[in-house]
Design a protein around this motif. Structure first.
Motif, PDB file in Angstrom:
ATOM      1  N   ALA A 102       0.828  -1.203   0.000  1.00 21.12           N
ATOM      2  CA  ALA A 102       0.000   0.000   0.000  1.00 21.12           C
ATOM      3  C   ALA A 102       0.857   1.244   0.000  1.00 21.12           C
ATOM      4  O   ALA A 102       1.894   1.306   0.663  1.00 21.12           O
ATOM      5  CB  ALA A 102      -0.920   0.000   1.226  1.00 21.12           C
ATOM      6  N   SER A 103       0.408   2.252  -0.744  1.00 23.33           N
ATOM      7  CA  SER A 103       1.044   3.566  -0.718  1.00 23.33           C
ATOM      8  C   SER A 103      -0.056   4.618  -0.805  1.00 23.33           C
ATOM      9  O   SER A 103      -1.177   4.330  -1.213  1.00 23.33           O
ATOM     10  CB  SER A 103       2.041   3.717  -1.875  1.00 23.33           C
ATOM     11  N   VAL A 104       0.287   5.836  -0.397  1.00 25.06           N
ATOM     12  CA  VAL A 104      -0.649   6.953  -0.511  1.00 25.06           C
ATOM     13  C   VAL A 104      -0.507   7.536  -1.907  1.00 25.06           C
ATOM     14  O   VAL A 104       0.602   7.730  -2.397  1.00 25.06           O
ATOM     15  CB  VAL A 104      -0.342   8.033   0.548  1.00 25.06           C
ATOM     16  N   GLY A 105      -1.627   7.819  -2.580  1.00 22.55           N
ATOM     17  CA  GLY A 105      -1.570   8.323  -3.950  1.00 22.55           C
ATOM     18  C   GLY A 105      -1.756   9.823  -4.035  1.00 22.55           C
ATOM     19  O   GLY A 105      -2.735  10.355  -3.510  1.00 22.55           O
ATOM     20  N   ARG A 106      -0.827  10.522  -4.659  1.00 22.97           N
ATOM     21  CA  ARG A 106      -0.942  11.961  -4.902  1.00 22.97           C
ATOM     22  C   ARG A 106      -1.369  12.155  -6.349  1.00 22.97           C
ATOM     23  O   ARG A 106      -0.739  11.640  -7.280  1.00 22.97           O
ATOM     24  CB  ARG A 106       0.397  12.649  -4.633  1.00 22.97           C
ATOM     25  N   ILE A 107      -2.468  12.934  -6.562  1.00 21.51           N
ATOM     26  CA  ILE A 107      -2.951  13.239  -7.908  1.00 21.51           C
ATOM     27  C   ILE A 107      -3.076  14.760  -7.997  1.00 21.51           C
ATOM     28  O   ILE A 107      -4.124  15.326  -7.689  1.00 21.51           O
ATOM     29  CB  ILE A 107      -4.320  12.587  -8.194  1.00 21.51           C
TER      30      ILE A 107
END
Length: 422
Positions: free
Chosen positions: A330-335
């Motif tokens: 799991a990773s945090v997604g930056r958009i």
């Protein structure tokens, strides 16, 4: 091994394909008191039930009599030889707290090379995950990390111990959050007993795993970092921001390397886990913008003076641990300026899913256009993703929205059914 144990199928099914694999040592890791020893006993029971002769199984706990004085490799080798050599055919070796023996790797390797011996070990995470084991057993072991109880396991464990279960599962979710998921804690009747038990685990981790680490020169600073990270789980944290905080509190700034090494120790002993941030446009990791989640929420609540729950990071923490226990990374997604809580990657299929987590999206808060503020906020990052991988919104809502192809799911039902994202 006669004691009745709750069968943790979530982990047994991961290890089962390797029960009879002789060339690879099965290393079982996990935060202390998460049930590693019980899992080994369950494996031994399954082997016997499948037809393996009980006399072909050797089980040693090096923390207990009569083996707690075994500290040298030669002593261990003599004991294993006396027990394993007389066995004809397939052999199964289980060793608990293996790090108690200096240079045990040479001994284990020697018996591993016996084509008839399947080996399972547990031990101090501070040692097993320090890099030394990987160096000495390169390519010869598989690691299986055991977490504390998932919400599904928590409910099933309560049934196992004949504890009452509230019909309102949101109340049970709150109990799970406040009590934590350490298996033995479920047996205790009061929240005070449960929290005292968790505090004893924290002390045990320090005494048996952390204290022996030669990198810790300043225990007070280490404790400050541990307390800060536990109290701010799920928040974006960087080494620099943590150094800023410590300088403000202490009047002296620690080095970045010291703070980083102390954070790494907290990861090694499985108190926390680092979730990195990933920029979905540039397809690169964003260093220095990590989130840290707790291996068990009781590490936070055991030391709080009240029971108020901040559901944002708390539900994120539960979903993060759910992902790890079900073979996802799991990773945090930056958009751009938006953020999706988790990009989940199935470590088996290598497919992806995007996940948002919120307490509820239906409330009485509307913007000037008459739209629900929370709903718009949670859907916005998911609606910008168009690569075709599944998108999920997990909440405690009982009424579920249908919008933009996003799968709005009730978190409690999702976890109790052991659903998969991909």
């Amino acid at each position: 091994m006669r004691k009745k144990l709750y069968p943790r199928e979530l982990y047994l099914k991961k290890i089962r394909p390797f029960y009879h694999e002789n060339d690879l040592i099965k290393v079982i890791t996990g935060v202390r008191r998460s049930g590693k020893s019980s899992l080994m006993q369950l494996i031994a029971k399954e082997l016997i039930k499948s037809g393996v002769d009980e006399n072909s199984i050797v089980y040693l706990n090096l923390d207990k009599r009569p083996y707690r004085r075994v500290k040298k490799a030669d002593q261990l080798e003599d004991i294993l030889a006396s027990k394993l050599d007389p066995i004809k055919g397939d052999k199964y070796l289980f060793i608990d707290e293996i790090q108690n023996v200096k240079d045990f790797e040479e001994v284990i390797n020697a018996f591993r090379e016996d084509d008839n011996c399947s080996i399972f070990i547990t031990g101090s995470n501070a040692y097993l995950l320090s890099g030394e084991l990987a160096t000495k057993l390169t390519g010869r072991y598989l690691e299986f990390n055991v977490g504390t109880l998932s919400f599904f396991e928590y409910i099933e464990m309560k049934k196992f111990f004949k504890k009452s279960i509230d019909n309102d599962l949101e109340i049970e979710l709150n109990n799970y959050i406040l009590e934590g998921g350490f298996p033995l804690a479920v047996k205790y009747d009061t929240i005070l007993e449960k929290r005292n038990y968790v505090k004893s685990i924290i002390d045990e981790i320090y005494e048996k795993d952390v204290k022996k680490n030669k990198k810790i020169k300043n225990r007070h600073l280490f404790n400050q970092i541990q307390t800060y990270i536990i109290n701010n789980f799920g928040a974006t944290t960087s080494v620099i921001s943590l150094c800023d905080y410590l300088e403000q509190v202490n009047g002296k700034r620690p080095s970045n390397n010291t703070v980083y090494s102390y954070l790494k120790i907290l990861e090694d002993v499985k108190i926390i886990s680092c979730c990195h941030r990933f920029d979905m446009k540039s397809k690169t990791s964003l260093n220095g913008e990590e989130k840290y989640y707790l291996s068990d929420l009781s590490f936070y609540f055991a030391n709080q003076t009240d029971n108020r729950i901040n559901y944002g990071p708390t539900l994120e923490n539960i979903v993060y641990n759910y992902l790890l226990s079900n073979n996802y990374s799991a990773s945090v997604g930056r958009i751009g300026k938006l953020e999706v809580d988790f990009i989940a990657r199935d470590e088996i299929t290598l497919d992806y899913a995007y996940i948002q987590v919120a307490m509820r999206i239906f409330n009485d808060m509307y913007d000037e256009n008459g739209k629900l503020i929370t709903e718009e906020r949670e859907y916005a990052p998911l609606e910008t993703i168009t690569d075709g991988y599944p998108r999920y919104l997990l909440t405690l809502d009982k009424l579920l929205q249908k919008r933009s192809g996003v799968k709005h799911m009730n978190l409690i039902n999702f976890m109790l059914k052991n659903e998969r994202f991909i």
